[in-house]
Write an enzyme that holds these catalytic residues in place. Structure first.
Site, PDB file in Angstrom:
ATOM      1  N   LYS A  90      30.689  43.261  48.112  1.00  0.00           N
ATOM      2  CA  LYS A  90      30.866  44.656  48.085  1.00  0.00           C
ATOM      3  C   LYS A  90      29.729  45.131  46.946  1.00  0.00           C
ATOM      4  O   LYS A  90      29.227  44.544  46.103  1.00  0.00           O
ATOM      5  CB  LYS A  90      32.324  44.782  47.192  1.00  0.00           C
ATOM      6  CG  LYS A  90      33.058  45.939  47.043  1.00  0.00           C
ATOM      7  CD  LYS A  90      34.348  45.616  46.553  1.00  0.00           C
ATOM      8  CE  LYS A  90      34.926  47.169  46.399  1.00  0.00           C
ATOM      9  NZ  LYS A  90      36.492  46.942  45.645  1.00  0.00           N
ATOM     10  N   SER A 106      39.848  49.740  47.459  1.00  0.00           N
ATOM     11  CA  SER A 106      38.605  49.909  47.705  1.00  0.00           C
ATOM     12  C   SER A 106      37.744  49.116  48.470  1.00  0.00           C
ATOM     13  O   SER A 106      36.596  49.516  48.798  1.00  0.00           O
ATOM     14  CB  SER A 106      37.819  50.335  46.199  1.00  0.00           C
ATOM     15  OG  SER A 106      38.081  48.855  45.301  1.00  0.00           O
ATOM     16  N   SER A 109      43.051  46.682  45.474  1.00  0.00           N
ATOM     17  CA  SER A 109      41.743  46.957  46.186  1.00  0.00           C
ATOM     18  C   SER A 109      41.307  45.721  47.088  1.00  0.00           C
ATOM     19  O   SER A 109      40.460  45.982  48.086  1.00  0.00           O
ATOM     20  CB  SER A 109      40.571  47.431  45.058  1.00  0.00           C
ATOM     21  OG  SER A 109      40.855  48.487  44.479  1.00  0.00           O
TER      22      SER A 109
END
Length: 472
Positions: free
Chosen positions: A80, A155, A179
């Site tokens: 990420k 997220s 997330s």
């Protein structure tokens, strides 16, 4: 060999270790898949094929020398964009950070590399990683590869979208309030938020915003099989002295009775029928696998934990976060912060101390409960995955989103692990369940997850249509 990208991480690592295929072959297959489908979903926002293939070549060279390549032995994975990877920008989806180039790796990236993983690319996140939807002004909008009308989650929306579409065999995500678990749910894959302290983290590029320093956010794996998630956790969880929150707990704990609880409506959550059905199906699968499953109406407090989690997370430096969101000009981040103003107002040192005291009490209550029921089945969300950008459709829609996500927000307050297990589809929407266990008992989450997975259909690889140019 051209479709090696379809294999599980476990199977691919075994083939590379036996030298049935090379890490370079596997990586080229992964790059081909990325280039074929990523334009339709915009999940991976930064990748460099030459760097990726060089990583793979080093794995093959180690194997040729007779060395152990590590648990992940040449497996392509994604990371990420909110964690440091040397030579890449730690953007966190923010234009203000587009030139913040990391000099060293975050510990989780180092651990993946030491385990033999090949970093395939970096995945998208909403600006500041603040939403359960994934778009930002820097990298654009990520779509759900199973249904572009639905959010891919956030997220770690890019991570879940990528692994669901066959881009990488494992994905790295981070989770402070769902997330990892929510994107896995929305994209129809599995995702584990480990216990606080299980996986080390530190961002040298932005130390004041480091994930380890956020107290409750942790890194964890997303995958298409529970066995892959287990393998990803083992690789990520190696020690690193840069994270003072890391705990040297064994990955496998003492034997525990195969006893589980099912709660459909924790703290009065209005769980919709399709989600209830999935939970009941998961409970049935566990029962048929030899688990004792009791249905409970009440579990220890979750709504209070969710409210306190938001206060602890956002109250420290809230006005600075609001200022940064406005400077960035990101509508989603601005809306997310504005929606929490009332919850974080008035926080001072005395109130913060009271939050920490209550946190200890709630953690104790949950650990006592999980001593009686080693595994708990809960909704991931009260609703099926939301329509994309629902949180931007006005105050009522925003409140609806946050109300539905209570379990995801509350459980991290106690530092508990949570596993999203994909359960197939409800109509045109993915659906899944959440498996919870005591602190550092990810092994129990995974054992229950494997029993649920074994009795249902395998997670399919999504085939996104080439209808999206990467920005919207």
């Amino acid at each position: 060999m051209s479709e090696l990208w379809r294999l599980s991480a476990v199977e691919l690592a075994a083939r590379i270790r036996r030298r049935d295929v090379s890490a370079v072959e596997a990586t080229q297959s992964a790059l081909d898949r990325l280039q074929a489908v990523n334009p339709a979903i915009n999940a991976v926002v930064d990748y460099r094929p030459e760097d990726t293939l060089a990583q793979a070549a080093r794995v093959d060279e180690a194997l040729a020398r007779g060395e152990d390549p590590g648990l992940l032995a040449g497996v392509p994975v994604t990371v990420k964009v909110n964690v440091d990877q040397a030579g890449y920008a730690t953007t966190n989806g923010v234009t203000l950070q587009k030139d913040v180039i990391a000099a060293v790796n975050n510990p989780v990236v180092d651990n993946l590399r030491r385990a033999g993983a090949v970093i395939l690319g970096r995945t998208n996140t909403p600006a500041f990683s603040l939403r359960w939807f994934t778009s930002n002004r820097l990298h654009g909008h990520t779509l759900n590869p199973r249904n572009p009308a639905l959010t891919p989650g956030g997220s770690s929306g890019g991570a879940a979208s990528a692994v669901a579409a066959g881009i990488g065999h494992l994905a790295h995500g981070t989770d402070i309030a769902g997330s990892i678990r929510y994107p896995a749910y929305a994209c129809g894959v599995h995702g584990l938020r480990p216990s606080l302290g299980r996986v080390p983290a530190y961002n040298a590029a932005l130390p004041e915003r480091t994930i380890g320093g956020q107290i409750t956010a942790v890194s964890g794996p997303l995958g298409r099989t529970i066995a892959d998630v287990r393998l990803g956790l083992a690789a990520m969880a190696a020690p690193d002295p840069r994270d003072p929150w890391w705990v040297p707990a064994p990955l496998t704990g003492p034997e525990a009775p195969r006893r589980a609880a099912l709660c459909l409506n924790p703290d009065g959550m209005q769980t919709e029928p399709a989600v209830v059905k999935a939970l009941q199906d998961a409970a049935r699968r566990l029962s048929e696998a030899g688990w004792s499953v009791d249905t409970l109406d009440v579990v220890p407090p979750l709504q209070e934990a969710a409210d306190l989690q938001i206060r602890m997370w956002m109250a420290d430096g809230y006005e600075g976060m609001v200022e940064a969101a406005k400077k960035e000009g990101d509508a989603g981040a601005i809306a997310a912060l504005a929606g929490q103003r009332e919850r974080v107002a008035g926080m001072d040192m005395a109130r913060f101390s009271a939050v920490l005291t209550r946190r200890a009490t709630l953690t104790r209550l949950w650990e006592l409960f999980l001593a009686e029921y080693p595994v708990l089945l809960l909704p991931v969300s009260a609703e099926l995955p939301f329509a994309d950008n629902l949180d931007l459709q006005g105050e009522a829609a925003y409140d609806r989103v946050w109300r539905a996500q209570m379990t995801q927000i509350g459980l991290p307050f106690m530092g508990l692990p949570g596993l999203t297990v994909a359960m197939g589809n409800a109509g045109d929407s993915p659906v899944g369940v959440q498996v919870v266990a005591g602190r550092y008992r990810e092994d129990l989450c995974l054992a229950a997850g494997e029993a649920i997975e074994a009795a249902g259909p395998a997670v399919s690889i999504a085939q996104p249509q080439p209808r999206y140019n990467g920005r919207r």
